[in-house]
Structure formats: C-alpha cells, structure tokens
Design an enzyme around this catalytic site. Structure first.
Site, PDB file in Angstrom:
ATOM      1  N   GLY A 148     109.067 -76.161  -1.743  1.00 43.94           N
ATOM      2  CA  GLY A 148     108.963 -74.724  -1.530  1.00 43.94           C
ATOM      3  C   GLY A 148     108.020 -74.398  -0.389  1.00 43.94           C
ATOM      4  O   GLY A 148     107.262 -75.253   0.083  1.00 43.94           O
ATOM      5  N   CYS A 149     108.049 -73.148   0.060  1.00 45.57           N
ATOM      6  CA  CYS A 149     107.260 -72.766   1.236  1.00 45.57           C
ATOM      7  C   CYS A 149     105.758 -72.841   0.966  1.00 45.57           C
ATOM      8  O   CYS A 149     105.028 -73.539   1.677  1.00 45.57           O
ATOM      9  CB  CYS A 149     107.668 -71.383   1.719  1.00 45.57           C
ATOM     10  SG  CYS A 149     107.628 -70.099   0.461  1.00 45.57           S
ATOM     11  N   TYR A 150     105.276 -72.131  -0.043  1.00 37.64           N
ATOM     12  CA  TYR A 150     103.862 -72.228  -0.396  1.00 37.64           C
ATOM     13  C   TYR A 150     103.497 -73.670  -0.764  1.00 37.64           C
ATOM     14  O   TYR A 150     102.432 -74.173  -0.400  1.00 37.64           O
ATOM     15  CB  TYR A 150     103.545 -71.333  -1.595  1.00 37.64           C
ATOM     16  CG  TYR A 150     103.259 -69.892  -1.291  1.00 37.64           C
ATOM     17  CD1 TYR A 150     102.299 -69.507  -0.347  1.00 37.64           C
ATOM     18  CD2 TYR A 150     103.918 -68.876  -1.990  1.00 37.64           C
ATOM     19  CE1 TYR A 150     102.018 -68.177  -0.102  1.00 37.64           C
ATOM     20  CE2 TYR A 150     103.644 -67.540  -1.746  1.00 37.64           C
ATOM     21  CZ  TYR A 150     102.695 -67.193  -0.804  1.00 37.64           C
ATOM     22  OH  TYR A 150     102.424 -65.871  -0.570  1.00 37.64           O
ATOM     23  N   ALA A 151     104.394 -74.313  -1.507  1.00 42.61           N
ATOM     24  CA  ALA A 151     104.118 -75.672  -1.974  1.00 42.61           C
ATOM     25  C   ALA A 151     103.992 -76.650  -0.822  1.00 42.61           C
ATOM     26  O   ALA A 151     103.163 -77.568  -0.851  1.00 42.61           O
ATOM     27  CB  ALA A 151     105.208 -76.122  -2.942  1.00 42.61           C
TER      28      ALA A 151
END
Length: 352
Positions: A148-151
C-alpha cells in the site's frame, strides 16, 4: 513483448498504469477494463492521456484477458480479489494493487477492512510486492500483492532503522500526510474542493488498514512485531505522501553513522534516495510523478529518538510505478526498465 491488460483502468492508479505501461519499451497494451466506465472511450475520462489509448474501456471479460502475459488489478479490494480468483492460472501473472491479498489471516482482514474476505482461500498465496525489501521473492511469481501507499513509505523509512543497534524497535510512531487522490476517483463530499481546500484533518486514527501490513513486514525483517501508532492526515494537494517515523533509542546513535547505515542499506536500490538531512529533507514535489522514495534519517538527541522523513508519490511508488517495478522483476527484467530515463548512445564528436 509483454502483453499487458489493466483492470480498473478508469481510476487514478489505473490511469497511471496506462501512462507508465505506454512508455515501457517491452510492453504492449492489449486491453483496458473497468466496471462503471465500461463502454466509455478512454479520452473522455482522461483527455490529457488520449494519445495513449484510442479505444473504449471494456467491462471485466475473462475471455479477453486470457491472452495477457500480465494483468494489473487496480480495483477496490473486494472486486480485485474476485478478479484474481477468476484469472489465476488463466493468465501469465497477476499484479494486484489493492489491499485484498496483503494479509494472510482472514480474521485480521475482517478486523481491519470491516468485512469478511471474499476469497479466503487466496490469502497467503500472493507474494508481497515491495521490491527493495522482498524483491528476491518476485521473479516468476504468478500472483503479487503490491504494498500500500502509506505502507510502502513507512516500511522503506523504517526497515533500516529496526536493524540499528540501540533502537527500540518494539514501538514505532508514524504520522502520514496524503493528497486526495489516495482515496480514489469517486464522488465523496468529504473529498470535494470546498471541504478539502485550506483544510487539514486526521482520519482513521487507530484503525487504518495499513497498520497490520506494516507490522507483518517489519516483524519479518527484524524478528520483533512492533506496537504501531499511526496517524494519517488528508491534506489539500492532489498527490503525494510525506511520512514521519519516530523510533526511540538508548542515546548511542551518531548522525553520520546512521546516515551511512541507511545509505549502505539502500546502496543497490535505484529508486530509494537517502538524503543528508543537514542539506535537505524529503518533500513531495521532488518525487511527484516518479517511482522514487526520498528518505532522510535524523538523530534527535534532545528527544532521544530517531526521526525518519520519507516522501513518495502515492500514485507512483505507492501504486502504479511500483507495480511496473514489480512486473519487471517478475518477468526477469532490470527493475528500472521503463521507469528511468535511458539515454541514447552519444554521437561521436562532429556527428549530428
């Protein structure tokens, strides 16, 4: 040539996939698919990219997709998982940009995503797709769940840190700021210009779905499952993520040694740029439209902590361009193929 199809092409991440794939020297786009936009012409949705695809968007069509070497799924979680279940074994490789296959435990999925997993038998079958950290698992993989993007930003920022001596790797605090495109291309009053412009707000504090994804990865890298505090924020920009990670230490860290450790950790990672914080810190504009992640580790002596600042483009390294990087490794190509400028051979002196 690698024959590629994009499912979910009408969304922001899907459109970015089309942009990146169209300039990849070893790729030919076979078909674009989307549910709500089926039958519409591509140029009506994305007139700025009308030169990239001059045809209609199709609905999900298993028969059409069967001829693809790589299918990218850029759909919402549940739809993406169902598409993966239908296509697995019928196409060469599936690269999923949704969060539907990132976790392995169906109970954890239901707890964090708010509904039972639609295809629980698929959980655990996908390779996790952050090339800098788990790239050795990607060559030949039939099913990949991209980070994921934040991840992605959080893991790239903290992966070196959890291996530093003196770091308390059991507790990590994250603060992330994301542009509005991170919520997808949908009608939502909370994402309207009037509600977002001039505003800044936190959301999903304590129950953001990327928390277990980050914990799982860092546990595999360090052997310790961290307690994670994550506070995401929506900010009035179109795209980009700026993330700050804070880890405590026992007071023995040296700024120059920490910087050298981060630089060595990512010495063979062409898309991670480790910055010297005495000269500059990461910012969104420096990574916009690219596959780069900029990172700067800062030793805070007064706070007895290590602060890592990271910036990515949520539609690039947080989604589409990272998926292309994954495809390159899955298909046995250099990870930079189609993602970095490759200069032509210089002409000999006097030749024009």
């Amino acid at each position: 040539m690698i024959r590629c199809s994009v499912v979910g092409a009408s969304g922001f991440a899907g459109a970015e996939l089309v942009r990146w794939l169209s300039q990849h020297p070893d790729v030919v786009l076979r078909s674009l698919h989307a549910s709500r936009s089926a039958g519409e012409r591509w140029e009506r949705l994305y007139p700025e990219h009308q030169h990239l695809w001059q045809d209609k968007i199709q609905g999900f069509d298993e028969e059409t997709l069967k001829g693809s070497d790589v299918v990218f799924l850029a759909q919402p979680h549940e739809a993406s998982v169902r598409s993966a279940a239908q296509l697995l074994g019928k196409v060469g490789h599936i690269i999923d940009l949704s969060g539907g296959l990132r976790l392995k435990d169906p109970q954890a999925y239901e707890a964090w995503y708010g509904h039972p997993h639609p295809e629980p038998d698929l959980l655990g079958s996908a390779v996790y797709g952050i090339p800098e950290l788990f790239g050795e698992d990607l060559p030949g993989a039939k099913l990949v769940a991209c980070g994921g993007c934040y991840a992605t930003a959080a893991q790239l920022a903290t992966a070196p840190a959890v291996n530093l001596p003196g770091i308390h790797k059991d507790q990590i605090t994250l603060s992330g700021l994301s542009g509005t495109s991170g919520a997808g291309r949908k009608a939502d009053i909370a994402l309207s210009f009037t509600m977002v412009s001039g505003n800044l707000k936190a959301y999903r504090v304590g129950h953001h779905q990327h928390v277990p994804e980050i914990q799982n990865s860092l546990e595999s890298l360090s052997g310790v499952r961290p307690r994670l505090t994550f506070v995401p924020h929506l900010i009035p920009i179109e795209r980009g993520i700026l993330l700050n990670a804070v880890l405590c230490h026992d007071g023995r860290l040296d700024q120059e040694k920490v910087l050298a450790f981060f630089q060595e950790f990512y010495a063979n990672a062409p898309f991670v740029r480790v910055l010297d914080p005495s000269k500059s810190l990461p910012e969104v504009n420096a990574v916009r439209g690219s596959n780069f992640c900029d990172i700067a580790p800062v030793v805070d002596e007064a706070g007895q902590s290590l602060v890592i600042v990271a910036a990515i483009d949520n539609l690039g390294k947080g989604a589409a361009s990272q998926a292309i990087q994954v495809m390159n490794l899955v298909c046995g190509m250099p990870e930079t193929r189609g993602l970095l400028y490759e200069p032509k051979l210089l002409l000999a002196s006097g030749q024009v």
